[in-house]
Scaffold this active site. Structure first.
Site, PDB file in Angstrom:
ATOM      1  N   CYS A  23      47.720  19.926 -12.711  1.00 47.31           N
ATOM      2  CA  CYS A  23      46.963  18.886 -12.068  1.00 47.31           C
ATOM      3  C   CYS A  23      47.520  17.361 -12.275  1.00 47.31           C
ATOM      4  O   CYS A  23      46.946  16.571 -11.660  1.00 47.31           O
ATOM      5  CB  CYS A  23      45.624  19.025 -13.027  1.00 47.31           C
ATOM      6  SG  CYS A  23      46.179  18.862 -14.884  1.00 47.31           S
ATOM      7  N   GLU A  56      43.822  17.775  -3.146  1.00 46.63           N
ATOM      8  CA  GLU A  56      44.517  18.321  -4.151  1.00 46.63           C
ATOM      9  C   GLU A  56      45.227  19.646  -3.508  1.00 46.63           C
ATOM     10  O   GLU A  56      44.501  20.586  -3.036  1.00 46.63           O
ATOM     11  CB  GLU A  56      44.091  18.535  -5.328  1.00 46.63           C
ATOM     12  CG  GLU A  56      44.933  19.271  -6.483  1.00 46.63           C
ATOM     13  CD  GLU A  56      44.350  19.217  -7.773  1.00 46.63           C
ATOM     14  OE1 GLU A  56      45.006  19.091  -8.946  1.00 46.63           O
ATOM     15  OE2 GLU A  56      43.095  20.034  -7.781  1.00 46.63           O
ATOM     16  N   GLU A  71      38.222  19.081 -17.680  1.00 46.42           N
ATOM     17  CA  GLU A  71      39.750  18.477 -17.225  1.00 46.42           C
ATOM     18  C   GLU A  71      39.984  19.106 -15.944  1.00 46.42           C
ATOM     19  O   GLU A  71      40.259  20.233 -15.749  1.00 46.42           O
ATOM     20  CB  GLU A  71      40.882  18.691 -18.261  1.00 46.42           C
ATOM     21  CG  GLU A  71      42.033  17.726 -18.231  1.00 46.42           C
ATOM     22  CD  GLU A  71      42.980  18.541 -17.158  1.00 46.42           C
ATOM     23  OE1 GLU A  71      43.074  18.047 -15.886  1.00 46.42           O
ATOM     24  OE2 GLU A  71      43.788  19.392 -17.442  1.00 46.42           O
TER      25      GLU A  71
END
Length: 478
Positions: free
Chosen positions: A285, A380, A250
């Site tokens: 996230c 990100e 993940e």
């Protein structure tokens, strides 16, 4: 709370020192001062933990599933009973606001509770092959599993990763992030107090390039679950696949929250705030880090959002503000570099920035009219930095939503149900939220497309991650 002077590894049912005797400092992100230290495990400590998990595996997997479920339910109850202590520990360790830490603690308890109920409902299927045959499948545990836990939601991800593994009959070795390992150690102690057999759950804090690398590459580990960055996830996946372990990754996200002209703007703005700024200061996230707004409502949305964000409080986690600090000096430097890049490219944020104060703080920050191809819109950031981009129509909105390297989450705000279904169909992401960010919980599968990872956690899908399927075919003719 009275925090311990030192924390240890937890192996085979007992707190133990590392083989080297080395320790890692644990720093309070709100004050930049050392809280305590934790034993620094390395490959030899991983070896001890994996051996303990292997030794007890046969007994644990052979126990009646209902018995495993009862033990996990007791763990859930004990976590809830210790919620104040655990929330204090999580806040001091990560810096996040106390009320947010309390939600994470309850999420951990809920994970153990949920998978406790599933433990005796893991079953196979009967497959019709004709009257001469009986054919069926069974789901069996993988064996020894490894969970490599990140620093942003340590206790929550501990619960969602460990609970399904144990419910399915696996044993577990957890490597928490070196920045925030304390709650993982404490929950393992609580599980032992509940009667979890020695060796079923082990925790080895340590550096990622030492304990983490040793765990992911260990040939006696049958399954690896990792949550963290794309770069490290690739390394973990490659190491695990060298011995063909089952792998679940993940990873990151750059998730769009898309607001159409017919949307409930108040609801969209609240989701933009909750989806990023008040979710661990954007260190999440699945955060709503890109705001895509239809050109007809752009000005209204940005004006209302800026006013709402300006009202947010920023401060030490134990003061329970809306927004706490980032986890570390390194993370502060990383996020500040994006803010600086935005200043150079756009002349400054609409609101926010990096204050000059003690602690690893970044104020909630918004950059408006951001070019979609810029670093701010593509990479990100993992902090409280939101970028706003406009679109003209549905086709452009979907194109912008999909045009990044990630595919973890996407959200759409619209009163047009057909449009919402088209968006869900056309956008490449593992989760689609409609008219509310963060719909769902432990019951719903979670994972991503593309660089956001491989496999699914939570829900019944997590059981598939931690089991393998066996088919049995029998000729019953005399």
């Amino acid at each position: 709370m009275d925090i311990r002077n030192e924390y240890r590894l937890f192996i085979d049912g007992d707190p133990v020192e590392s083989v080297t005797g080395g320790r890692l400092p644990i720093v309070n992100p709100s004050t930049e001062t050392e809280l305590t230290t934790v034993a620094a495990g390395d490959s030899r400590d991983v070896e001890r933990a994996v051996a303990a998990a292997r030794e007890t595996l046969a007994d644990w997997r052979s126990r009646p599933p209902a018995e495993r479920g009862e033990l996990l339910a007791d763990v859930a109850d004990r976590i809830r009973a210790a919620q104040t202590e655990l929330a204090d520990l999580e806040t001091l360790d990560t810096g996040k606001p106390w009320s947010q830490a309390l939600v994470d603690v309850d999420g951990c308890a809920r994970a153990f509770e949920y998978y406790a109920g599933i433990a005796d409902k893991i079953h196979g299927d009967s497959i019709p092959l004709g009257e001469e045959y009986v054919d069926y499948t069974v789901r069996e545990p993988l064996g020894v599993t490894a969970q490599i836990i990140p620093w942003n939601y340590p206790i929550g991800i501990f619960g969602r990763s460990v609970a399904p593994a144990l419910a399915a009959g696996n044993t577990a070795v957890v490597k928490p992030a070196e920045e925030a390992p304390l709650s993982s150690v404490r929950v393992a102690e609580i599980a032992a107090d509940a009667g979890l057999p020695n060796g079923v759950l082990n925790v080895v804090p340590g550096r990622g390039d030492e304990a983490g690398a040793a765990l992911s590459s260990h040939p006696d580990v049958d399954g690896v679950s990792f949550t963290g960055s794309v770069e490290t996830g690739r390394q973990v996946g490659k190491a695990a696949m060298e011995h063909l372990a089952h792998v679940h990754l993940e990873l990151g996200g750059k998730s769009p929250l898309v607001v159409f002209g017919d949307a409930d703007l108040d609801a969209a703005i609240e989701s933009a705030v909750a989806g990023l700024f008040t979710s661990n200061a954007g260190q999440i996230c699945s955060g709503a880090s890109r705001l895509l707004v239809h050109e007809d409502v752009h000005d209204a949305v940005v004006e209302q959002l800026a006013a709402r964000v300006e009202s947010l409080t920023v401060g030490p986690g134990m003061d329970d503000p809306d927004v706490g600090p980032l986890i570390s000096a390194d993370q502060l430097d990383r996020v500040a570099s994006y803010v600086d890049a935005g200043r150079r490219e756009y002349g400054g944020p609409l609101i926010g920035g990096v204050p000059d104060r003690t602690g690893y703080f970044v104020e909630p920050t918004i950059f408006d009219d951001v070019d979609h191809d810029s670093r701010l819109a593509q990479e990100e950031i993992f902090g409280p930095v939101l970028v706003v981009t406009t679109f003209a129509d549905e086709t452009e909105a979907v194109e912008l939503a999909n045009d990044v390297d990630y595919g973890l989450v996407a959200g759409v705000f619209t009163e047009d149900l057909r449009r919402a279904h088209r968006f869900a169909r056309d956008v490449h992401a593992g989760q689609i939220y409609v008219n509310e960010w963060f719909v769902g919980g432990i019951e719903t599968p979670f994972g991503g497309y593309d660089n956001s990872g491989v496999g699914r956690e939570k829900g019944l899908s997590a059981i598939e991650n931690y089991t393998q399927e066996k088919n049995v075919g029998i000729n019953i003719n005399p």
